[in-house]
Design a protein around this motif. Structure first.
Motif, PDB file in Angstrom:
ATOM      1  N   GLU A   1      38.920  43.581  40.717  1.00 14.87           N
ATOM      2  CA  GLU A   1      38.579  43.500  39.304  1.00 14.87           C
ATOM      3  C   GLU A   1      38.879  42.099  38.803  1.00 14.87           C
ATOM      4  N   ALA A   2      37.950  41.558  37.976  1.00 21.15           N
ATOM      5  CA  ALA A   2      38.037  40.227  37.359  1.00 21.15           C
ATOM      6  C   ALA A   2      37.653  39.086  38.311  1.00 21.15           C
ATOM      7  N   GLU A   3      37.427  39.400  39.595  1.00 25.69           N
ATOM      8  CA  GLU A   3      37.012  38.368  40.532  1.00 25.69           C
ATOM      9  C   GLU A   3      35.480  38.272  40.562  1.00 25.69           C
ATOM     10  N   THR A   4      34.997  37.331  41.376  1.00 30.06           N
ATOM     11  CA  THR A   4      33.552  37.084  41.498  1.00 30.06           C
ATOM     12  C   THR A   4      33.063  37.518  42.879  1.00 30.06           C
ATOM     13  N   VAL A   5      31.879  38.074  42.908  1.00 26.52           N
ATOM     14  CA  VAL A   5      31.286  38.504  44.178  1.00 26.52           C
ATOM     15  C   VAL A   5      29.814  38.119  44.188  1.00 26.52           C
ATOM     16  N   THR A   6      29.317  37.809  45.367  1.00 23.24           N
ATOM     17  CA  THR A   6      27.908  37.441  45.525  1.00 23.24           C
ATOM     18  C   THR A   6      27.241  38.359  46.538  1.00 23.24           C
TER      19      THR A   6
END
Lengths: 114, 117
Positions: free
Chosen positions: B15-20
């Motif tokens: 949660e709150a992180e970035t994913v691609t």
């Protein structure tokens, strides 16, 4: 405003039977498309209807047929059901034939063939 | 035949992180549009973001943005500040303006995204 509605939400049929699935598009939308989504896979295009005429057909056998009514609602019929027809059937509506105007999907009909 | 490849069957993010999420497609068409759809357990397919192939500028929609590389036929989705509600199956889907695929969405196999609290 009501979204795309599909009925029934679930049904169970026996091999060899026939089934009819129904879709009501968003008010004002003239295009309805049908997709089959087998568990764990992406949806596969079955048909597109626009202004009550078939405008596209995917790689599905003739057991699959559809039609669109004057009020733009649509029915998908599948005859001589096979176990492999078990899937989620999705209906999408859009204002124009060009789906990139934004296609809105219903919640689907889960068909189980036993 | 038009093909769409999503090479990541599953992805996870805090949660709150970035994913691609990645997507590549194969087409000879020059005019097309690209979509990312989200399908939560409720089954309804929800449009996340849309990119017109003729536009060089990458599309953004709040926390969602794309990296569109036309020459490489690549269309990745970046989700910033991930939220628990982002957990779903994500599908990449081109729509072509010509040929036998006119007017239909061609979906990839999907990527299941899990968001950890």
């Amino acid at each position: 405003d009501a979204g795309v509605t599909q009925s029934p939400t679930h049904l169970i049929k026996t091999r060899g039977q026939q089934v009819t699935l129904r879709c009501s598009p968003i008010s004002g939308h003239k295009s309805v498309s049908w997709y089959q989504q087998v568990l764990g896979q992406g949806p596969q295009f079955i048909f597109q209807y626009y202004e009550k005429e078939e405008r596209g057909r995917g790689n599905f056998p003739d057991r699959f047929s559809a039609r669109q009514f004057p009020n733009y609602s649509s029915e998908l019929n599948v005859n001589a059901l096979l176990l492999g027809d078990s899937a989620l059937y999705l209906c999408a509506s859009s204002f124009r034939r060009e789906v990139w105007t934004e296609a809105f999907f219903g919640q689907g009909t889960r068909l189980t063939v036993v | 035949a038009q093909t769409v490849t999503q090479s990541q069957p599953e992805m996870s993010v805090q949660e709150a992180e970035t994913v691609t999420l990645s997507c590549t497609y194969d087409t000879s068409e020059s005019d097309y549009y690209l979509f990312w759809y989200k399908q939560p357990p409720s089954r309804q397919m929800i449009l996340v973001i849309r990119q017109e192939a003729y536009k060089q500028q990458n599309a953004t929609e709040n926390r969602f943005s794309v990296n569109f590389q036309k020459a490489a036929k690549s269309f990745s989705l970046k989700i910033s500040d991930s939220q628990l509600g982002d957990a779903a199956m994500y599908f990449c889907a081109p729509a072509y303006a010509g040929g036998t695929s006119y007017g239909k969405l061609t979906f990839g196999q999907g990527t299941i995204l899990t968001v950890h609290p």
